[in-house]
Enzyme design. Structure first.
Site, mmCIF file in Angstrom:
data_model
loop_
_atom_site.group_PDB
_atom_site.id
_atom_site.type_symbol
_atom_site.label_atom_id
_atom_site.label_comp_id
_atom_site.label_asym_id
_atom_site.label_seq_id
_atom_site.Cartn_x
_atom_site.Cartn_y
_atom_site.Cartn_z
ATOM 1 N N LYS A 26 43.729 70.254 62.927
ATOM 2 C CA LYS A 26 44.589 69.906 64.058
ATOM 3 C C LYS A 26 44.306 68.517 64.619
ATOM 4 C CE LYS A 26 45.872 74.523 65.518
ATOM 5 N NZ LYS A 26 47.302 74.227 65.295
ATOM 6 N N GLY A 27 43.031 68.131 64.652
ATOM 7 C CA GLY A 27 42.714 66.801 65.157
ATOM 8 C C GLY A 27 43.209 65.707 64.238
ATOM 9 N N GLU A 70 39.705 73.790 67.704
ATOM 10 C CA GLU A 70 39.050 74.005 66.412
ATOM 11 C C GLU A 70 37.670 73.335 66.386
ATOM 12 O OE1 GLU A 70 42.652 74.746 63.219
ATOM 13 O OE2 GLU A 70 41.846 72.719 63.396
ATOM 14 N N LEU A 72 58.757 76.798 71.710
ATOM 15 C CA LEU A 72 59.462 78.025 71.337
ATOM 16 C C LEU A 72 60.065 77.942 69.939
ATOM 17 C CD1 LEU A 72 61.299 78.563 74.756
ATOM 18 C CD2 LEU A 72 59.198 79.688 73.982
ATOM 19 N N GLY A 73 59.482 77.128 69.071
ATOM 20 C CA GLY A 73 59.966 77.032 67.699
ATOM 21 C C GLY A 73 61.399 76.548 67.636
ATOM 22 N N ASP A 111 51.167 70.330 65.636
ATOM 23 C CA ASP A 111 50.329 69.140 65.801
ATOM 24 C C ASP A 111 51.181 67.880 65.904
ATOM 25 O OD1 ASP A 111 48.120 70.830 65.507
ATOM 26 O OD2 ASP A 111 48.165 70.605 63.329
#
Length: 300
Positions: free
Chosen positions: A42-43, A141, A220-221, A251
Site C-alpha cells: 500500500k505504501g 501494513e 463505495l467502489g 491506493d
C-alpha cells in the site's frame, strides 16, 4: 518551501498474483493461471500512483535485501519516487498473495516481512523528510506504533491522510490528525465497531467524524464516495468503466486525493479527481503497472 508534495510512510510488497475462475472455499483447492509477480504494497503503491500523476513524492519504507526488494526499488525509481527513505534489510521483503476472479475482484493475504521492521526510530531518523513534505500519508501494513510516531513527526502546516487498511481500532491521537480518514465499507465497519448500527454509509461518515478526524472519506467502489467534514456529507459520483483488476485501486484513490489536497483543492474536488484516478486504475491488470498519468486521467 516544500521539497515534496507527498511523503508516504508505509509498506512495500511483492504482489504474487494468480487468476482464478472462483476463489476457493475452506478446505478447497482450485487451479489458477500462471503466477505473475508485481511490485506492490500500500505504501509503495501510493507513492508510485502520486509520482505518475506528477507529484514530487518520497517513500519511507523498508524492504529486504533480496530480489523482491530490488524489484520494488526499480519500480519506485522508474516512476520518479525519491527512495532516499527506503531502508534495506532486517527481514525478507513483504509479500502479498493475491487471487483475482473474472469480475476483477480480489482476495489478498499479506506476509509483512520487512514492513513489520519499519519502526518509530526509523520515523524519528527521517525528520528531514517530514519537514520537507506538504502532505504525509500512511496505512496500517506497518506497525501501529510507527503510524503513531508518524503523526508526532508531522511538520507544522502539513496535512495527514490515513487509510486504515488492514483495519483496526485507532488511537485517539491518530484519529485527531486525520484530514481525511479514508475508509471503504469494510474498514468503516471495523473502525466504528459496536457504533456501526446502520447500513447507511452517510451515517458511517458522520459517526467516524465524531470519533475525532478533521474529515472523512468513505469510498463505495462503483458507487463513488462520500466526503464528510464540518459542513456535512457530500456524495462524489463514480466513473463507469469495465473493471479488469481492482488490485491497488484504493491506493491510487488515496494518493490522488492526497496530491490534490496538497495543491489546495477542496476535499470534494480532490475526491472527485481521485475517483477518476481509481477508475482508470481498474481498467488494467496489476497495481503499480495500472496507475495512470495525469494525461490519461484527463482523457478518461
Amino acid at each position: 518551501m516544500y521539497e515534496y508534495d507527498l511523503l508516504v510512510v508505509g509498506s512495500a510488497n511483492a504482489d504474487l498474483v494468480i487468476d482464478v475462475e472462483r476463489r476457493p472455499a475452506a478446505g478447497e483447492t482450485v487451479l489458477g493461471g500462471d503466477l505473475a509477480v508485481h511490485p506492490g504494497g500500500k505504501g509503495a503503491n501510493q507513492a508510485v500512483a502520486a509520482a505518475r500523476l506528477g507529484a514530487g513524492t518520497a517513500l519511507l519504507a523498508r524492504v529486504g535485501d533480496d530480489g523482491h526488494g530490488r524489484l520494488l526499488l526499480d519500480s519506485l525509481r522508474a516512476a520518479g519516487v525519491d527512495t532516499v527513505g527506503v531502508l534495506v534489510g532486517g527481514a525478507p521483503t513483504g509479500v502479498a498473495l493475491i487471487t483475482v476472479d473474472p469480475s476483477g475482484d480480489n482476495s489478498i493475504v499479506v506476509s509483512p516481512g520487512a514492513n513489520s521492521r519499519l519502526l518509530p526510530s526509523d520515523v524519528r531518523a527521517a525528520a528531514s523528510l517530514f519537514h520537507a513534505s506538504r502532505v504525509v500519508s500512511a496505512q496500517l501494513e506497518i506497525p501501529l506504533e510507527t503510524v503513531v510516531e508518524t503523526v508526532r513527526a508531522l511538520a507544522p502546516g502539513s496535512r495527514f491522510v490515513l487509510n486504515p487498511s488492514p483495519p483496526r481500532e485507532l488511537p485517539a491521537e491518530v484519529l485527531a490528525a486525520c484530514d481525511p480518514l479514508i475508509v471503504n465499507e469494510h474498514e468503516a465497519r471495523v473502525v466504528l465497531g459496536a457504533a456501526c448500527v446502520s447500513n447507511d454509509p452517510a451515517h458511517w461518515a458522520r459517526l467516524l467524524l465524531a470519533k475525532g478526524p478533521r474529515s472523512v472519506v468513505v469510498t463505495l467502489g462503483a458507487e463513488g464516495a462520500l466526503v464528510c467534514d464540518g459542513s456535512g456529507v457530500t456524495r462524489v459520483p463514480s466513473v463507469k468503466v469495465d473493471a479488469v483488476d481492482t488490485t491497488g485501486a484504493g491506493d491510487a484513490f488515496t494518493a490522488a486525493l492526497a496530491r490534490k489536497l496538497g495543491a489546495g483543492a477542496t476535499l470534494a474536488d480532490a475526491a472527485a479527481h481521485a475517483a477518476r484516478v481509481g477508475a482508470a486504475a481498474v481498467t488494467k491488470r496489476g497495481a503499480q503497472e495500472s496507475y495512470p498519468t495525469a494525461a490519461e486521467v484527463d482523457a478518461l
